[in-house]
Design an enzyme around this catalytic site. Structure first.
Site, short mmCIF file in Angstrom:
data_model
loop_
_atom_site.label_atom_id
_atom_site.label_comp_id
_atom_site.label_asym_id
_atom_site.label_seq_id
_atom_site.Cartn_x
_atom_site.Cartn_y
_atom_site.Cartn_z
CG ASP A 315 38.50 42.35 48.72
OD1 ASP A 315 37.53 42.94 49.22
OD2 ASP A 315 38.50 41.14 48.44
CG ASP A 507 40.28 37.19 45.77
OD1 ASP A 507 39.66 38.04 46.44
OD2 ASP A 507 40.19 35.98 45.98
CG ASP A 511 37.97 42.36 44.69
OD1 ASP A 511 37.29 43.13 45.36
OD2 ASP A 511 38.45 41.31 45.14
#
Length: 633
Positions: A315, A507, A511
């Site tokens: 991410d 995080d 996610d």
């Protein structure tokens, strides 16, 4: 007297030793026949008990590794080597004690985390007082949010809280693996499990005990201890071939020599302990070592899987970037002024969990702008938030989302590493809030290490718009970028990534689905993203991406140690069995030598507690590109 608890803890060992000594005494006193009958009867009972356990294992779908020991006991009795048969019984019954000892040694750091769990909190009866004796001791699970607590020198912080004292120094090594104490200022967050320094401090509880950082870690540790899946798989993988080879060698020795005793002499050297004990000990050692480094893995299966990772997905916000965006510009339009735009946006962002929302709220507080409550509010995950504030409908989020409410929305021109939250009020475009979130300084080194250590494919999966995502990816060395993704799209792309296994690092609540869907989900849990931590297989307790490298290094080292311990045991056993085929190793001597082989493999398995640490190359962040960019929150 101090040995009595050990005798009661392992009754099978105690009884076997007593029988063994009694048989030796009878043998030496000339009543060997009586000793033989006692040994035969005891070993027969032990064989029956072992067979019952083996049948249960087979019914659960696991191969019974004790078949070799059972055949060896029966064979030694059949050829009159009853002392050797008792030694085999002692080996099997002693395996439990040996496993307990090695297991406690291997998971000492996991146990230390559990043993240090806070139990008592000192609640200040009158929070406004500075008298340290005006306190009430309560069980830690009775602490409520907003209670003011006194933490005395060298005590463990019982719950997560905000520091009220001007400054405080805390040892967070049990949480993060970092040995140096950290200093917090008034208003800073203090995590449960940290050890207070040399002066008493006051904190205000922000979470209950069950929701605090340390209790989350304890829950993860319990989950890790309960997992033994890879040990079963490794044992099953080697059990049948090793059993077959051992029986073939023993049968060949009998056939070649014509002596039935040779069958028993060979088979007593076939040891299952490298599979039954050494491999579990190695995995426990790896879990323990990871916990000490600030990385909690949810079981040995995770260690085995992470050691084989071939693709990695990241991410962007809060993972590759620092996750603490700062407001750098307010651009109002259509008659709104800067403070009004920021105040309305921050009031709406009270109801958002997005990382940009925190930066907007923080900026409003720093400018002294009070936040208003909303009559109603809702968040569209990854898109934005809608709130009715003072009768006005405020929308904050991505440009496409805001455009669906205000068609006159205009995309902003942004610099590299900047992101923007677009705002509309009552269907009119109100302006843009520009924030900057720079890449983590260690991100480039982590990506470089992965690429140089057999991770063949590295991608970015993010909900941010393309230009900003590509800018950050370029700076950290990632060439494959998938931007403007919704959570289901992240899950689909993670499922389609090859080669496998795939590791996903992220995080935040958004996610959680993709972390759960990946082969290995790693959550940056230092900031308390509980949903992501629950969904992930690995939780990093330190706010550093470098711990991803530690996790992979520990996983690979642990699997290498476990497999090597197995091969050492199998190699030594097969080699000794080949020698025993010549008749030079008597059955009693072979049974004793087998014990040494077991000990050697278990001691080697404990190497999982140590080993080479990963060394990242110097921190690198690639130069920023020049030019204007667009982004979104």
């Amino acid at each position: 007297m101090r040995f009595l608890p050990l005798l009661w803890r392992y009754p099978a060992i105690t009884i076997t030793v007593l029988v063994f000594v009694g048989v030796l005494v009878l043998h030496a006193s000339g009543t060997a026949d009586l000793g033989r009958w006692i040994a035969t009867g005891y070993v027969a009972v032990f064989v029956a008990w072992t067979l019952v356990g083996m049948v249960r294992d087979v019914l659960r779908g696991h191969v019974g590794l004790d078949i070799l020991a059972v055949v060896a006991m029966v064979a030694t009795l059949a050829v009159g080597e009853y002392i050797a048969s008792i030694i085999i019984v002692l080996m099997l019954s002693g395996g439990e004690a040996l496993e307990d000892f090695a297991g406690r040694r291997a998971k000492r750091d996991l146990s230390a985390l559990l043993d240090r769990s806070p139990r008592i909190a000192h609640v200040l009866v009158h929070p406004e007082t500075t008298e340290s004796d005006d306190v009430r001791d309560v069980p830690v699970d009775q602490v409520s949010v907003d209670d003011v607590l006194l933490v005395r020198p060298s005590e463990i912080v019982p719950v997560d809280g905000t520091l009220l004292t001007a400054t405080g120094t805390f040892d967070e090594s049990s949480l993060t693996g970092e040995s140096m104490p950290v200093t917090r200022e008034a208003g800073g967050e203090v995590l449960s499990g940290a050890i207070n320094g040399t002066r008493a401090v006051r904190i205000q509880a922000v979470r209950t005990s069950a929701d605090s950082q340390y209790q989350q870690i304890v829950a993860l540790v319990h989950e890790a201890e309960a997992s033994h899946a890879p040990v079963v798989r490794l044992a099953d993988r080697f059990a049948i071939p090793f059993t077959a080879v051992s029986l073939v060698l023993a049968g060949a020795a009998w056939a070649i020599s014509g002596e039935s005793a040779r069958f028993a002499e060979v088979l007593v050297l076939a040891t299952p302990c490298p599979l039954l004990i050494a491999a579990p000990v190695a995995f426990l050692g790896g879990l323990s070592r990871a916990a000490k480094a600030g990385v909690i893995m949810k079981g040995g299966a995770v260690l085995e899987q992470i050691a084989r990772v071939r693709s990695a997905a990241f991410d962007k916000t809060g993972t590759l970037t620092q996750g603490r965006p700062e407001l750098v510009d307010v651009r109002p339009t259509n008659g709104f002024d800067a403070d009004e735009l920021l105040q309305l946006a921050a009031s709406a962002e009270q109801y958002s969990t997005h990382v940009l929302a925190e930066g907007i709220r923080r900026a409003a507080e720093q400018r002294g702008l009070p936040l208003h409550s909303a009559e109603e509010a809702r968040e569209e995950a990854t898109n934005g938030v809608v709130a009715r504030i003072g009768g006005r409908v405020v929308v904050v989020g991505k440009p496409a989302y805001v455009s669906s409410h205000a068609p006159d929305t205009v995309r902003a021109t942004l610099d590299v590493s900047q992101a923007a939250a677009y705002v509309c009020v009552d269907g009119r475009f109100a302006g843009v809030l520009v924030l900057a979130d720079h890449p983590r300084p260690e991100a480039g080194s982590v990506v470089s290490w992965l690429r140089g250590n057999s991770v063949e494919r590295i991608v970015m999966l993010t909900g941010d718009v393309g230009p900003t995502a590509e800018s950050v990816a370029h700076q950290v060395g990632i060439s494959e970028v998938h931007a403007e993704l919704l959570p289901p799209e992240k899950v689909r792309l993670a499922a389609e990534l090859h080669p496998r296994p795939v590791m996903m690092v992220g995080d935040g609540v958004n996610d959680a689905p993709v972390l759960a869907a990946a082969d290995i989900g790693i959550a940056m849990g230092a900031k308390g993203a509980t949903a992501a931590g629950d969904a992930a297989d690995v939780v990093i307790l330190v706010d550093s991406l470098a711990k991803v490298v530690d996790a992979l290094s520990i996983g690979r080292h642990t699997l290498r140690v476990a497999l090597t311990a197995i091969w050492i045991g199998i190699g030594l056993s097969v080699g000794l069995m080949v020698v025993a085929m010549t008749g030079v190793i008597p059955a009693v001597a072979g049974a004793l030598v087998q014990e040494l082989v077991d000990l050697a493999t278990i001691l080697y398995a404990l190497r999982a507690l140590s080993g080479p640490t990963s060394s990242l190359p110097p921190t690198t962040v690639r130069p920023l590109r020049e030019g204007a960019r667009e982004s979104s929150g």
